[in-house]
Write an enzyme that holds these catalytic residues in place. Structure first.
Site, PDB file in Angstrom:
ATOM      1  N   GLU A 158       0.911   3.843   1.821  1.00  0.00           N
ATOM      2  CA  GLU A 158       1.366   4.260   3.145  1.00  0.00           C
ATOM      3  C   GLU A 158       2.553   3.428   3.626  1.00  0.00           C
ATOM      4  OE1 GLU A 158      -3.253   4.336   3.393  1.00  0.00           O
ATOM      5  OE2 GLU A 158      -1.705   3.328   2.210  1.00  0.00           O
ATOM      6  N   CYS A 211      -2.384  -0.320   7.547  1.00  0.00           N
ATOM      7  CA  CYS A 211      -1.572   0.885   7.392  1.00  0.00           C
ATOM      8  C   CYS A 211      -1.631   1.744   8.657  1.00  0.00           C
ATOM      9  CB  CYS A 211      -2.032   1.675   6.178  1.00  0.00           C
ATOM     10  SG  CYS A 211      -1.676   0.809   4.620  1.00  0.00           S
ATOM     11  N   CYS A 220      -6.205   1.881   5.717  1.00  0.00           N
ATOM     12  CA  CYS A 220      -6.814   0.664   6.240  1.00  0.00           C
ATOM     13  C   CYS A 220      -6.216   0.365   7.620  1.00  0.00           C
ATOM     14  CB  CYS A 220      -6.569  -0.502   5.278  1.00  0.00           C
ATOM     15  SG  CYS A 220      -4.853  -1.073   5.248  1.00  0.00           S
ATOM     16  N   HIS A 279       0.849  -1.184   0.000  1.00  0.00           N
ATOM     17  CA  HIS A 279       0.000   0.000   0.000  1.00  0.00           C
ATOM     18  C   HIS A 279       0.890   1.240   0.000  1.00  0.00           C
ATOM     19  CE1 HIS A 279      -3.816  -2.014   1.873  1.00  0.00           C
ATOM     20  NE2 HIS A 279      -3.254  -2.761   0.939  1.00  0.00           N
TER      21      HIS A 279
END
Length: 147
Positions: free
Chosen positions: A58, A89, A86, A56
């Site tokens: 992040e 993260c 999410c 992801h």
């Protein structure tokens, strides 16, 4: 002209990262990490490209920032991300001890706020809704093209 070093300025740079993800067929999320008004990391989702569910924006930004900054703790840094992180993260944001988290669009289905702000480090300040419409529109466009 937009002032430098504002949340909107840095979020627009995160949106450029999200656009890069969109252009390569990734879910369009972009992230920027800033320390003392200097960008120390940029990333966008690369889940498909790297065949890695943890890739992801992040997570990739935190990894790059930690390497660039020379510390696993990012206590005086701000993470700008186009969409609400999410829980995975948010956990990484907690462990990195980021000073601030700024995000654009809400993620009602998978966002960490379903569990509340307590998932973040207690010292992390939160701002949301910066460039919300632009971030949400890019996500809507991406998913509309795939349905």
């Amino acid at each position: 002209m937009e002032d430098l070093y504002t949340d909107h300025y840095f979020m627009r740079l995160a949106l450029k990262e999200a656009q890069k993800a969109y252009e390569i067929g990734e879910v369009p999320v972009g992230a920027i990490i800033v320390a003392r008004n200097q960008i120390i990391a940029r990333a966008h989702n690369q889940v498909q490209m790297l065949n890695d569910v943890t890739a992801h924006a992040e997570i990739l930004a935190i990894t790059a920032a930690s390497q660039n900054y020379g510390s696993k703790y990012l206590v005086d840094c701000t993470l700008y991300v186009t969409v609400e992180p999410c829980p995975m993260c948010a956990g990484a944001i907690k462990w990195a001890q980021l000073e601030r988290l700024v995000y654009g669009a809400d993620e009602e289905k998978y966002g960490f706020m379903k569990f509340g702000k307590s998932i973040l480090h207690p010292a992390t300040k939160l701002a949301c809704g910066i460039c919300r419409d632009e971030s949400a529109d890019l996500m809507k466009k991406f998913f509309a093209e795939r349905r």
